[in-house]
Design a protein around this motif. Structure first.
Motif, PDB file in Angstrom:
ATOM      1  N   LEU A 193       1.158 -32.159 -19.460  1.00 32.64           N
ATOM      2  CA  LEU A 193       1.576 -33.003 -18.351  1.00 32.64           C
ATOM      3  C   LEU A 193       0.355 -33.323 -17.498  1.00 32.64           C
ATOM      4  N   CYS A 194       0.034 -34.607 -17.393  1.00 33.96           N
ATOM      5  CA  CYS A 194      -1.020 -35.076 -16.504  1.00 33.96           C
ATOM      6  C   CYS A 194      -0.315 -35.730 -15.321  1.00 33.96           C
ATOM      7  N   PHE A 195      -0.690 -35.367 -14.089  1.00 34.79           N
ATOM      8  CA  PHE A 195       0.031 -35.901 -12.937  1.00 34.79           C
ATOM      9  C   PHE A 195      -0.874 -36.040 -11.726  1.00 34.79           C
ATOM     10  N   SER A 196      -0.456 -36.915 -10.816  1.00 40.86           N
ATOM     11  CA  SER A 196      -1.115 -37.038  -9.514  1.00 40.86           C
ATOM     12  C   SER A 196      -0.026 -36.993  -8.451  1.00 40.86           C
ATOM     13  N   LEU A 197      -0.333 -36.299  -7.354  1.00 42.49           N
ATOM     14  CA  LEU A 197       0.633 -36.101  -6.270  1.00 42.49           C
ATOM     15  C   LEU A 197      -0.001 -36.412  -4.926  1.00 42.49           C
ATOM     16  N   HIS A 198       0.848 -36.805  -3.996  1.00 41.37           N
ATOM     17  CA  HIS A 198       0.507 -36.868  -2.584  1.00 41.37           C
ATOM     18  C   HIS A 198       1.302 -35.743  -1.944  1.00 41.37           C
ATOM     19  N   ASP A 199       0.671 -34.975  -1.075  1.00 39.05           N
ATOM     20  CA  ASP A 199       1.322 -33.837  -0.447  1.00 39.05           C
ATOM     21  C   ASP A 199       1.092 -33.924   1.061  1.00 39.05           C
ATOM     22  N   ALA A 200       2.164 -34.131   1.813  1.00 39.48           N
ATOM     23  CA  ALA A 200       2.070 -34.261   3.270  1.00 39.48           C
ATOM     24  C   ALA A 200       2.925 -33.181   3.923  1.00 39.48           C
ATOM     25  N   VAL A 220       2.293 -27.266 -20.895  1.00 41.82           N
ATOM     26  CA  VAL A 220       3.744 -27.074 -20.911  1.00 41.82           C
ATOM     27  C   VAL A 220       4.100 -26.140 -22.063  1.00 41.82           C
ATOM     28  N   TYR A 221       4.914 -25.136 -21.756  1.00 41.98           N
ATOM     29  CA  TYR A 221       5.331 -24.148 -22.747  1.00 41.98           C
ATOM     30  C   TYR A 221       6.846 -24.170 -22.888  1.00 41.98           C
ATOM     31  N   ASN A 222       7.343 -23.854 -24.073  1.00 34.34           N
ATOM     32  CA  ASN A 222       8.777 -23.679 -24.365  1.00 34.34           C
ATOM     33  C   ASN A 222       9.589 -24.965 -24.250  1.00 34.34           C
ATOM     34  N   LEU A 223       8.974 -26.123 -24.438  1.00 33.87           N
ATOM     35  CA  LEU A 223       9.715 -27.388 -24.392  1.00 33.87           C
ATOM     36  C   LEU A 223      10.279 -27.659 -25.785  1.00 33.87           C
ATOM     37  N   ALA A 224      11.597 -27.466 -25.942  1.00 31.43           N
ATOM     38  CA  ALA A 224      12.251 -27.651 -27.240  1.00 31.43           C
ATOM     39  C   ALA A 224      12.766 -29.080 -27.415  1.00 31.43           C
ATOM     40  N   ASN A 243      -6.759 -25.414  -7.173  1.00 29.72           N
ATOM     41  CA  ASN A 243      -5.848 -24.292  -7.272  1.00 29.72           C
ATOM     42  C   ASN A 243      -5.085 -24.332  -8.587  1.00 29.72           C
ATOM     43  N   VAL A 244      -4.446 -23.238  -8.904  1.00 36.59           N
ATOM     44  CA  VAL A 244      -3.659 -23.100 -10.128  1.00 36.59           C
ATOM     45  C   VAL A 244      -2.265 -22.671  -9.717  1.00 36.59           C
ATOM     46  N   VAL A 245      -1.265 -23.244 -10.378  1.00 37.09           N
ATOM     47  CA  VAL A 245       0.116 -22.905 -10.079  1.00 37.09           C
ATOM     48  C   VAL A 245       0.878 -22.760 -11.391  1.00 37.09           C
ATOM     49  N   VAL A 246       1.812 -21.814 -11.437  1.00 37.30           N
ATOM     50  CA  VAL A 246       2.698 -21.639 -12.587  1.00 37.30           C
ATOM     51  C   VAL A 246       4.104 -21.933 -12.105  1.00 37.30           C
ATOM     52  N   MET A 247       4.762 -22.873 -12.787  1.00 41.60           N
ATOM     53  CA  MET A 247       6.108 -23.303 -12.393  1.00 41.60           C
ATOM     54  C   MET A 247       7.056 -23.109 -13.576  1.00 41.60           C
ATOM     55  N   ASP A 248       8.330 -22.883 -13.286  1.00 48.39           N
ATOM     56  CA  ASP A 248       9.325 -22.822 -14.351  1.00 48.39           C
ATOM     57  C   ASP A 248      10.638 -23.409 -13.869  1.00 48.39           C
ATOM     58  N   ASN A 249      11.448 -23.858 -14.847  1.00 41.24           N
ATOM     59  CA  ASN A 249      12.762 -24.400 -14.509  1.00 41.24           C
ATOM     60  C   ASN A 249      13.848 -23.544 -15.152  1.00 41.24           C
ATOM     61  N   ASN A 250      15.106 -23.924 -14.961  1.00 41.81           N
ATOM     62  CA  ASN A 250      16.220 -23.120 -15.459  1.00 41.81           C
ATOM     63  C   ASN A 250      16.468 -23.309 -16.951  1.00 41.81           C
ATOM     64  N   LYS A 251      15.650 -24.132 -17.640  1.00 42.57           N
ATOM     65  CA  LYS A 251      15.766 -24.305 -19.094  1.00 42.57           C
ATOM     66  C   LYS A 251      14.641 -23.556 -19.803  1.00 42.57           C
ATOM     67  N   ALA A 252      13.993 -22.640 -19.087  1.00 37.32           N
ATOM     68  CA  ALA A 252      12.912 -21.793 -19.601  1.00 37.32           C
ATOM     69  C   ALA A 252      11.643 -22.562 -19.940  1.00 37.32           C
ATOM     70  N   VAL A 253      11.483 -23.763 -19.392  1.00 41.98           N
ATOM     71  CA  VAL A 253      10.242 -24.512 -19.570  1.00 41.98           C
ATOM     72  C   VAL A 253       9.257 -24.040 -18.503  1.00 41.98           C
ATOM     73  N   ASP A 254       8.063 -23.680 -18.924  1.00 41.22           N
ATOM     74  CA  ASP A 254       7.018 -23.219 -18.021  1.00 41.22           C
ATOM     75  C   ASP A 254       5.877 -24.223 -18.016  1.00 41.22           C
ATOM     76  N   ILE A 255       5.292 -24.451 -16.839  1.00 39.83           N
ATOM     77  CA  ILE A 255       4.126 -25.320 -16.707  1.00 39.83           C
ATOM     78  C   ILE A 255       3.056 -24.557 -15.951  1.00 39.83           C
ATOM     79  N   LYS A 256       1.885 -24.432 -16.563  1.00 37.83           N
ATOM     80  CA  LYS A 256       0.734 -23.836 -15.889  1.00 37.83           C
ATOM     81  C   LYS A 256      -0.216 -24.988 -15.581  1.00 37.83           C
TER      82      LYS A 256
END
Length: 138
Positions: A8-15, A58-62, A85-98
């Motif tokens: 996943l390549c992404f750009s964000l604005h954070d306010a 992205v890990y565990n994306l079936a 910075n580094v962040v590890v995120m996960d959702n309720n479908k067991a998909v993890d994003i580092k």
């Protein structure tokens, strides 16, 4: 986390002014195709504004639809000019994003972060997974 299944390549604005809000877009590279992704969400306890460019493994994306959903993480940021910075995120479908993120701006935040990702399968195009993300996202 298992084996990497997508990128996943992404750009964000954070306010933030007390509470925070993030919005942006990205591109998911999955199999032999890529898909546009919308990102939005927020956190609490912050002040300032920053732009983020992220490169996520992205890990565990079936199934493609499993990327959709709300991701949770704990995040701290202190940017004055440029940062990283580094962040590890996960959702309720067991998909993890580092995700590894480069930041630019003036922003101080510490929060439990909630980001919602939504893929647009109509924007699918044949593509290969890049080694590194390139910006701007197309």
């Amino acid at each position: 986390m298992g084996q990497q299944t997508a990128k996943l390549c992404f750009s964000l604005h954070d306010a933030a002014l007390a509470g925070g809000y993030s919005w942006g877009k990205g591109r998911l590279y999955y199999g032999t195709h890529s898909y546009p992704v919308k990102v939005k969400g927020g956190g609490a306890v912050g002040f300032g504004y920053s732009k983020l460019k992220g490169d996520g493994k992205v890990y565990n994306l079936a199934r493609l639809s499993d990327i959709n959903g709300t991701y949770w993480s704990v995040r701290a940021e202190a940017t004055m000019g440029r940062g990283r910075n580094v962040v590890v995120m996960d959702n309720n479908k067991a998909v993890d994003i580092k995700a590894s993120m480069h930041t630019n701006g003036a922003h101080l935040a510490a929060a439990v972060m909630r980001l919602t990702l939504h893929v647009d399968p109509g924007g699918e195009r044949p593509d290969t997974m890049p080694t590194t993300c390139s910006f701007p996202i197309r």
